[in-house]
Every structure is written in structure tokens, then in C-alpha cells.
Design an enzyme around this catalytic site. Sequence first.
Site, PDB file in Angstrom:
ATOM      1  N   TYR A  66       0.787  -1.230   0.000  1.00 10.34           N
ATOM      2  CA  TYR A  66       0.000   0.000   0.000  1.00 10.34           C
ATOM      3  C   TYR A  66       0.818   1.278   0.000  1.00 10.34           C
ATOM      4  O   TYR A  66       0.370   2.316  -0.491  1.00 10.34           O
ATOM      5  CB  TYR A  66      -0.965   0.009   1.184  1.00 10.34           C
ATOM      6  CG  TYR A  66      -0.318  -0.015   2.549  1.00 10.34           C
ATOM      7  CD1 TYR A  66      -0.027   1.162   3.219  1.00 10.34           C
ATOM      8  CD2 TYR A  66      -0.047  -1.223   3.197  1.00 10.34           C
ATOM      9  CE1 TYR A  66       0.536   1.153   4.480  1.00 10.34           C
ATOM     10  CE2 TYR A  66       0.516  -1.250   4.452  1.00 10.34           C
ATOM     11  CZ  TYR A  66       0.810  -0.068   5.090  1.00 10.34           C
ATOM     12  OH  TYR A  66       1.382  -0.087   6.348  1.00 10.34           O
ATOM     13  N   ASP A 116      -4.461  -4.841   2.219  1.00  7.84           N
ATOM     14  CA  ASP A 116      -3.287  -3.981   2.045  1.00  7.84           C
ATOM     15  C   ASP A 116      -2.736  -4.047   0.624  1.00  7.84           C
ATOM     16  O   ASP A 116      -2.090  -3.098   0.159  1.00  7.84           O
ATOM     17  CB  ASP A 116      -2.179  -4.385   3.019  1.00  7.84           C
ATOM     18  CG  ASP A 116      -2.470  -3.982   4.450  1.00  7.84           C
ATOM     19  OD1 ASP A 116      -3.402  -3.177   4.668  1.00  7.84           O
ATOM     20  OD2 ASP A 116      -1.769  -4.468   5.353  1.00  7.84           O
ATOM     21  N   HIS A 160      -9.721  -8.055   7.465  1.00  5.00           N
ATOM     22  CA  HIS A 160      -8.581  -7.241   7.029  1.00  5.00           C
ATOM     23  C   HIS A 160      -7.620  -8.066   6.176  1.00  5.00           C
ATOM     24  O   HIS A 160      -7.129  -7.602   5.139  1.00  5.00           O
ATOM     25  CB  HIS A 160      -7.854  -6.672   8.249  1.00  5.00           C
ATOM     26  CG  HIS A 160      -6.746  -5.734   7.905  1.00  5.00           C
ATOM     27  ND1 HIS A 160      -6.955  -4.571   7.203  1.00  5.00           N
ATOM     28  CD2 HIS A 160      -5.408  -5.773   8.152  1.00  5.00           C
ATOM     29  CE1 HIS A 160      -5.804  -3.942   7.036  1.00  5.00           C
ATOM     30  NE2 HIS A 160      -4.852  -4.654   7.603  1.00  5.00           N
ATOM     31  N   LYS A 161      -7.364  -9.278   6.617  1.00  7.08           N
ATOM     32  CA  LYS A 161      -6.551 -10.233   5.870  1.00  7.08           C
ATOM     33  C   LYS A 161      -7.071 -11.629   6.184  1.00  7.08           C
ATOM     34  O   LYS A 161      -7.688 -11.854   7.235  1.00  7.08           O
ATOM     35  CB  LYS A 161      -5.070 -10.164   6.277  1.00  7.08           C
ATOM     36  CG  LYS A 161      -4.387  -8.841   6.027  1.00  7.08           C
ATOM     37  CD  LYS A 161      -2.919  -8.893   6.473  1.00  7.08           C
ATOM     38  CE  LYS A 161      -2.238  -7.554   6.272  1.00  7.08           C
ATOM     39  NZ  LYS A 161      -0.800  -7.602   6.675  1.00  7.08           N
ATOM     40  N   TYR A 164      -6.136 -12.891   9.494  1.00  5.45           N
ATOM     41  CA  TYR A 164      -6.741 -12.230  10.651  1.00  5.45           C
ATOM     42  C   TYR A 164      -8.248 -12.470  10.646  1.00  5.45           C
ATOM     43  O   TYR A 164      -9.040 -11.569  10.342  1.00  5.45           O
ATOM     44  CB  TYR A 164      -6.454 -10.726  10.639  1.00  5.45           C
ATOM     45  CG  TYR A 164      -4.992 -10.360  10.775  1.00  5.45           C
ATOM     46  CD1 TYR A 164      -4.127 -11.119  11.554  1.00  5.45           C
ATOM     47  CD2 TYR A 164      -4.484  -9.238  10.139  1.00  5.45           C
ATOM     48  CE1 TYR A 164      -2.794 -10.779  11.690  1.00  5.45           C
ATOM     49  CE2 TYR A 164      -3.143  -8.882  10.274  1.00  5.45           C
ATOM     50  CZ  TYR A 164      -2.308  -9.659  11.039  1.00  5.45           C
ATOM     51  OH  TYR A 164      -0.985  -9.321  11.165  1.00  5.45           O
ATOM     52  N   ASP A 171      -7.721   0.533   9.142  1.00  3.79           N
ATOM     53  CA  ASP A 171      -6.744   0.611   8.055  1.00  3.79           C
ATOM     54  C   ASP A 171      -7.322   0.037   6.757  1.00  3.79           C
ATOM     55  O   ASP A 171      -7.133   0.580   5.668  1.00  3.79           O
ATOM     56  CB  ASP A 171      -5.476  -0.183   8.384  1.00  3.79           C
ATOM     57  CG  ASP A 171      -4.977  -0.021   9.806  1.00  3.79           C
ATOM     58  OD1 ASP A 171      -5.805   0.162  10.716  1.00  3.79           O
ATOM     59  OD2 ASP A 171      -3.754  -0.117  10.012  1.00  3.79           O
ATOM     60  N   ARG A 241      -3.134   6.908  13.486  1.00  2.00           N
ATOM     61  CA  ARG A 241      -3.058   6.628  12.054  1.00  2.00           C
ATOM     62  C   ARG A 241      -4.224   5.770  11.568  1.00  2.00           C
ATOM     63  O   ARG A 241      -4.686   5.944  10.434  1.00  2.00           O
ATOM     64  CB  ARG A 241      -1.727   5.976  11.685  1.00  2.00           C
ATOM     65  CG  ARG A 241      -1.591   5.794  10.180  1.00  2.00           C
ATOM     66  CD  ARG A 241      -0.173   5.725   9.708  1.00  2.00           C
ATOM     67  NE  ARG A 241       0.511   4.501  10.018  1.00  2.00           N
ATOM     68  CZ  ARG A 241       1.741   4.435  10.531  1.00  2.00           C
ATOM     69  NH1 ARG A 241       2.393   5.536  10.861  1.00  2.00           N
ATOM     70  NH2 ARG A 241       2.310   3.274  10.745  1.00  2.00           N
ATOM     71  N   GLY A 244      -6.822   8.029  10.910  1.00  7.06           N
ATOM     72  CA  GLY A 244      -6.441   8.783   9.722  1.00  7.06           C
ATOM     73  C   GLY A 244      -6.769   8.033   8.448  1.00  7.06           C
ATOM     74  O   GLY A 244      -7.300   8.607   7.477  1.00  7.06           O
TER      75      GLY A 244
END
Length: 422
Positions: A66, A116, A160-161, A164, A171, A241, A244
Amino acid sequence: MNSMKNHHPNCRFLLVFILGILTTLPGAAQTAGPEKPWSVRMAESEMARWPESWQLDFQPALKWDYCHGLELGAMLDVYDRYGDSRFFDYALAYADTMVNDDGSIRKYKLEDYSLDRVNSGKMLFRLYEQTHQPKYKKALALLRSQFDGQPRNDDGGFWHKKIYPHQMWLDGLYMGTPFLAEYAFRNSQPEDYQEVVRQILLAARHTYDPQTGLYRHACDVSRQERWADPKTGQSAHTWGRALGWYAMAIVDNLDFLPLHEPGRDSVLAVLNTIARSLKRYQSPEGLWYQVMDRSGDKGNYLEASCSTMFTYALFKAVRKGYLDRSYLCVARKGYEGILRHFITTDSEGRVSITKVCAVAGLGGKMYRSGDYDYYINEALRDNDPKAVGPFILASLEWEQLTAEEYKKVKGGRTCCSSCEND
């Protein structure tokens, strides 16, 4: 006459504002040295540090991830604004290196189902548009196919993955959904807009902390991970983050979601919740802390990547009309704080951004507990793409804003009068 130090803060801002205008006038990107806009200066500095674009993110070998997409996408935006082909060629060189003629992508494994790995695909939209190379269209289709098999929770939330299970990370909203939204827009697949809306709202529902008004880093809906709260499944803290990433994901997705798409108003409500919290948690320096729900506590620190991400998201959201113009004050303070506290220039004129958390996560082989001590003790480094890219994006927003607003501004006031009392 009073000295400058006794003047109202708006007078000081007027000077900053005028200097900003001077650097955004036509031709500014072609001048030498510090007269160039900050977006151009940072992009040029990165190209000097890393002559080959695949070297970005401190890489000793090829990697599809990413960070390259984040920073090179920002450089394409610099090219779009200032027309310097060096930035386009730099991004194109990475894509040409990584994407094979058959559309396969070096170092990418679809079967990993890692969000990602999707983010760098976003720049391929523009590269295909301008080069018409079929391999980019094929690579885009390959990345889009990942969503068809992406593992999900029972409520439809993307993992997410694959490694996981049952986990939604903030993220991941940035890594995956803006690509999906843009693919839907460019390929007339409007049914995917609802998928994007669903993912944003599920992440909000699973990570919102009503006590702080913030969104926590992640949630394990199975509540099996050691880092997960046994009742809520949430991680212990709001990592700056991660929030963010989420804020940027929302403002970038809204570029493609139709105005009357069902649920769009709920996405805007989430964005407004984030904006209120950013105003509340902004430090006197105009910045934000690594662990936001422990802002100001011992060991915590003002961190560059979240501060640049928030500033970009706020600037863009105000420009696009997603937020009230009063938030321009918050963004302006953020940008000035970034320049004052994180940006340095060496003797050769190269620009650096400092105080960037190198990495943070949850669980994994080298288990990351997600407690307060974990976040504040992760390594810091300069010029991490996760701050460089958003700094370029925030700078472009500032440069565009000042150029557009210059003739309207009187007395240096570009936002609401309440800014004087902030």
C-alpha cells in the site's frame, strides 16, 4: 504602532496566506529551491532519496504494497496540478516494473486476501487512462476479483486479511474501499456502491467508542483475540493513524458515491463525527497524538502520519462541501503545525518529514497486544511514505484552496469568525 508580536493571530496568518499564494501562482513549480510549492518540494526530495520508485518505503527489493500506491498516487496528483512529467514518469516506472503483460502483478498473491495489497491498484486507473496499455486494465480486473472471494464476517464485513479471521481494521477501509468505489464508477457497476457504504458503516458500528467519541483501531467480532475486549471485541485504543486511514477512506470514497446513493447520508454523518473529534483532540500545536484517547499522557507524542492524514481529509472535506467551513480553521492549524513541527530542510534543499510511527498493528506472529505501551514504543523514522503521501495531498489541498480563495479573502480570513476564538 504595535509590534508584530502583539498583532492578532489573523495578521500572522495573513502573511502565511500571502506566501502560500505566491507559491501557487502559475509557473511556481518550475522555479528553483524553496520558492516551489511544498507538494513539489516533497515529491522532488523523495525522488532524490529514492532514484528508483520501487525503492520507496525503504525497500531493498521489489514489493507490491500500500505504501507505494499512497505516495505514487500523490505524485500523480502533483503531476495533474503542475504538469511536470517527471512525477508521472516516476509513478509509471513502478507500475511498469510490477505489472506483467498478462496483467499479473509481481509479489501479489490473490489467495492471501490482504486488503493492504489492493491500495496500489488505484494509481493504475490513471495510468491506463493515459497510456492505454492493456496490461493495466487486466491488472485492475485482477485486483477487483479479490473482493469476490474476500473473507467476511456474518454481517458482511471484510476481514482485514485472511490470516486475521473475523477482524475489521480501520486501516483496511482505506486499503480496499476507494479502489472498489472507483472501479464501480469507471466500469458502470453501481451495485458495488452499496458494498462500499456497508463496509464504512460496519467499521463505524464495530469500532465506535461512545465514551471518547472516537473510533478504535480494530474489532474482532468473534472476541477471540487477546487484544479484543471480551464484551465489545474492540481493541484497547484509538491509534491516530488508523483513524487517519478511515478519515481519508471516507473523503476519497465520496468522490465516487452518487449524491442520492442510499446510505451516503450515513457516511457523511460518520465523517462529521470524526471531524468533531478531531477538533476536540487537536493539540495547541495544531497536531494530533499517536494514541488519541490518551492525548497528552506521559510517553505519548504528536505524530506526523495521523496529523497529515487528518489535515488532508479536513481540507478536502471542506472543499467538497462535506463539512462546514468552520473546519477549515482546524485544517489550517493542522497544516501550519505540520510545517512548524515536522518539516525540516537540509543544506541541499531536500525536505523531510519527521516523527512518523514506522508501523503498528494487532496480533500476528510477533504478538502485538495493542495496549498503550505498545503504541508509544513502536519505532519512529523520518520520511515514511505513510506521512509523505498525505503531506503531499494536504499540501495540494492547501495550494488549491489558497489559489481559489485569494480574490475573495479580505483581511486574511478564509474561515468562520469563530476561528478567532479557537
